[in-house]
Design a protein around this motif. Sequence first.
Motif, PDB file in Angstrom:
ATOM      1  N   ASP A  52      48.684 105.001 109.696  1.00 13.86           N
ATOM      2  CA  ASP A  52      47.257 104.855 109.420  1.00 13.86           C
ATOM      3  C   ASP A  52      47.050 104.750 107.912  1.00 13.86           C
ATOM      4  OD1 ASP A  52      44.525 105.318 108.914  1.00 13.86           O
ATOM      5  OD2 ASP A  52      44.337 106.485 110.752  1.00 13.86           O
ATOM      6  N   PRO A  53      46.633 103.581 107.401  1.00 14.36           N
ATOM      7  CA  PRO A  53      46.474 103.416 105.959  1.00 14.36           C
ATOM      8  C   PRO A  53      45.550 104.457 105.313  1.00 14.36           C
ATOM      9  CG  PRO A  53      46.260 101.308 107.066  1.00 14.36           C
ATOM     10  CD  PRO A  53      46.308 102.364 108.139  1.00 14.36           C
ATOM     11  N   ALA A  54      44.538 104.892 106.026  1.00 16.52           N
ATOM     12  CA  ALA A  54      43.592 105.863 105.463  1.00 16.52           C
ATOM     13  C   ALA A  54      44.218 107.241 105.300  1.00 16.52           C
ATOM     14  CB  ALA A  54      42.355 105.962 106.352  1.00 16.52           C
ATOM     15  N   LEU A  55      45.269 107.530 106.063  1.00 17.27           N
ATOM     16  CA  LEU A  55      45.880 108.858 106.028  1.00 17.27           C
ATOM     17  C   LEU A  55      47.313 108.868 105.510  1.00 17.27           C
ATOM     18  CD1 LEU A  55      44.642 110.568 109.297  1.00 17.27           C
ATOM     19  CD2 LEU A  55      43.818 110.851 106.991  1.00 17.27           C
ATOM     20  N   LEU A  56      47.838 107.724 105.124  1.00 21.12           N
ATOM     21  CA  LEU A  56      49.243 107.655 104.729  1.00 21.12           C
ATOM     22  C   LEU A  56      49.585 108.647 103.615  1.00 21.12           C
ATOM     23  CD1 LEU A  56      52.054 106.447 104.890  1.00 21.12           C
ATOM     24  CD2 LEU A  56      51.297 104.669 103.314  1.00 21.12           C
ATOM     25  N   ILE A  57      48.890 108.599 102.502  1.00 16.57           N
ATOM     26  CA  ILE A  57      49.203 109.475 101.365  1.00 16.57           C
ATOM     27  C   ILE A  57      48.964 110.943 101.722  1.00 16.57           C
ATOM     28  CG2 ILE A  57      48.673 110.044  98.964  1.00 16.57           C
ATOM     29  CD1 ILE A  57      50.268 107.412  99.391  1.00 16.57           C
ATOM     30  N   PRO A  58      47.789 111.297 102.294  1.00 14.41           N
ATOM     31  CA  PRO A  58      47.613 112.701 102.686  1.00 14.41           C
ATOM     32  C   PRO A  58      48.644 113.168 103.718  1.00 14.41           C
ATOM     33  CG  PRO A  58      45.507 111.581 102.694  1.00 14.41           C
ATOM     34  CD  PRO A  58      46.571 110.537 102.494  1.00 14.41           C
ATOM     35  N   ALA A  59      49.027 112.278 104.620  1.00 19.10           N
ATOM     36  CA  ALA A  59      50.019 112.647 105.634  1.00 19.10           C
ATOM     37  C   ALA A  59      51.383 112.889 104.996  1.00 19.10           C
ATOM     38  CB  ALA A  59      50.118 111.573 106.708  1.00 19.10           C
ATOM     39  N   LEU A  60      51.757 112.067 104.023  1.00 20.06           N
ATOM     40  CA  LEU A  60      53.028 112.280 103.330  1.00 20.06           C
ATOM     41  C   LEU A  60      53.026 113.605 102.572  1.00 20.06           C
ATOM     42  CD1 LEU A  60      53.803 108.685 102.036  1.00 20.06           C
ATOM     43  CD2 LEU A  60      55.135 110.010 103.691  1.00 20.06           C
ATOM     44  N   ARG A  61      51.903 113.913 101.916  1.00 16.80           N
ATOM     45  CA  ARG A  61      51.791 115.201 101.220  1.00 16.80           C
ATOM     46  C   ARG A  61      51.903 116.355 102.213  1.00 16.80           C
ATOM     47  NH1 ARG A  61      46.910 113.057  98.043  1.00 16.80           N
ATOM     48  NH2 ARG A  61      47.902 112.110  96.244  1.00 16.80           N
ATOM     49  N   ALA A  62      51.205 116.223 103.316  1.00 14.83           N
ATOM     50  CA  ALA A  62      51.232 117.276 104.336  1.00 14.83           C
ATOM     51  C   ALA A  62      52.621 117.417 104.925  1.00 14.83           C
ATOM     52  CB  ALA A  62      50.220 116.959 105.436  1.00 14.83           C
ATOM     53  N   LEU A  63      53.260 116.304 105.174  1.00 12.51           N
ATOM     54  CA  LEU A  63      54.602 116.322 105.745  1.00 12.51           C
ATOM     55  C   LEU A  63      55.587 117.016 104.811  1.00 12.51           C
ATOM     56  CD1 LEU A  63      56.196 115.333 108.190  1.00 12.51           C
ATOM     57  CD2 LEU A  63      56.560 113.184 107.005  1.00 12.51           C
ATOM     58  N   ALA A  64      55.418 116.796 103.515  1.00 14.06           N
ATOM     59  CA  ALA A  64      56.300 117.446 102.537  1.00 14.06           C
ATOM     60  C   ALA A  64      56.124 118.961 102.552  1.00 14.06           C
ATOM     61  CB  ALA A  64      56.018 116.905 101.145  1.00 14.06           C
ATOM     62  N   ALA A  65      54.911 119.423 102.842  1.00 12.19           N
ATOM     63  CA  ALA A  65      54.626 120.859 102.844  1.00 12.19           C
ATOM     64  C   ALA A  65      54.907 121.513 104.193  1.00 12.19           C
ATOM     65  CB  ALA A  65      53.165 121.089 102.472  1.00 12.19           C
ATOM     66  N   TYR A  66      55.087 120.720 105.213  1.00  9.74           N
ATOM     67  CA  TYR A  66      55.243 121.236 106.563  1.00  9.74           C
ATOM     68  C   TYR A  66      56.668 121.687 106.802  1.00  9.74           C
ATOM     69  CZ  TYR A  66      54.200 121.529 111.556  1.00  9.74           C
ATOM     70  OH  TYR A  66      54.000 121.979 112.823  1.00  9.74           O
ATOM     71  N   ASP A  67      56.830 122.856 107.327  1.00  6.33           N
ATOM     72  CA  ASP A  67      58.149 123.433 107.542  1.00  6.33           C
ATOM     73  C   ASP A  67      58.666 123.077 108.937  1.00  6.33           C
ATOM     74  OD1 ASP A  67      60.453 124.879 107.232  1.00  6.33           O
ATOM     75  OD2 ASP A  67      59.514 126.797 107.686  1.00  6.33           O
ATOM     76  N   ASP A  68      59.233 121.877 109.055  1.00  2.00           N
ATOM     77  CA  ASP A  68      59.782 121.418 110.324  1.00  2.00           C
ATOM     78  C   ASP A  68      60.977 120.524 110.032  1.00  2.00           C
ATOM     79  OD1 ASP A  68      60.395 120.269 112.751  1.00  2.00           O
ATOM     80  OD2 ASP A  68      58.352 119.748 113.258  1.00  2.00           O
ATOM     81  N   PRO A  69      62.170 120.880 110.480  1.00  2.72           N
ATOM     82  CA  PRO A  69      63.345 120.076 110.193  1.00  2.72           C
ATOM     83  C   PRO A  69      63.247 118.638 110.692  1.00  2.72           C
ATOM     84  CG  PRO A  69      63.951 122.089 111.380  1.00  2.72           C
ATOM     85  CD  PRO A  69      62.469 122.057 111.274  1.00  2.72           C
ATOM     86  N   ALA A  70      62.469 118.405 111.725  1.00  2.00           N
ATOM     87  CA  ALA A  70      62.339 117.059 112.273  1.00  2.00           C
ATOM     88  C   ALA A  70      61.374 116.195 111.476  1.00  2.00           C
ATOM     89  CB  ALA A  70      61.881 117.142 113.732  1.00  2.00           C
ATOM     90  N   SER A  71      60.646 116.769 110.548  1.00  2.00           N
ATOM     91  CA  SER A  71      59.639 115.995 109.829  1.00  2.00           C
ATOM     92  C   SER A  71      60.245 114.890 108.987  1.00  2.00           C
ATOM     93  CB  SER A  71      58.762 116.910 108.973  1.00  2.00           C
ATOM     94  OG  SER A  71      59.528 117.571 107.997  1.00  2.00           O
ATOM     95  N   GLY A  72      61.463 115.081 108.505  1.00  2.00           N
ATOM     96  CA  GLY A  72      62.109 114.039 107.698  1.00  2.00           C
ATOM     97  C   GLY A  72      62.341 112.759 108.463  1.00  2.00           C
ATOM     98  N   THR A  73      62.589 112.844 109.743  1.00  2.00           N
ATOM     99  CA  THR A  73      62.830 111.638 110.534  1.00  2.00           C
ATOM    100  C   THR A  73      61.545 110.838 110.756  1.00  2.00           C
ATOM    101  OG1 THR A  73      62.569 112.837 112.610  1.00  2.00           O
ATOM    102  CG2 THR A  73      64.796 112.668 111.729  1.00  2.00           C
ATOM    103  N   ALA A  74      60.407 111.472 110.602  1.00  2.00           N
ATOM    104  CA  ALA A  74      59.133 110.753 110.805  1.00  2.00           C
ATOM    105  C   ALA A  74      58.912 109.694 109.733  1.00  2.00           C
ATOM    106  CB  ALA A  74      57.967 111.741 110.809  1.00  2.00           C
ATOM    107  N   ILE A  75      59.441 109.947 108.551  1.00  2.00           N
ATOM    108  CA  ILE A  75      59.257 108.996 107.447  1.00  2.00           C
ATOM    109  C   ILE A  75      60.112 107.785 107.690  1.00  2.00           C
ATOM    110  CG2 ILE A  75      59.529 108.620 104.969  1.00  2.00           C
ATOM    111  CD1 ILE A  75      58.966 111.611 104.627  1.00  2.00           C
TER     112      ILE A  75
END
Length: 75
Positions: A52-75
């Motif tokens: 989602d272009p409107a949420l890409l940057i906030p989502a990346l920031r949130a993903l970086a702060a989120y403590d989930d080992p699987a989050s890296g594969t989402a990128i």
Amino acid sequence: MASTVLVHAVEERRKVVVDGSAPASVRVAALEALVRPNAPGLAPMWPVLLKDPALLIPALRALAAYDDPASGTAI
């Protein structure tokens, strides 16, 4: 009772985050509110949010702060 209210609030914020018809600012605020307490169950939302272009940057920031080992594969 308090935990039921919290669960409901988290679920409502999740709905707002993925609601493409909601204003981007409202969706970003809901995402930030979910990430601060590291709410469980956000992992399935990452693929949708990162497309989602409107949420890409906030989502990346949130993903970086989120403590989930699987989050890296989402990128």
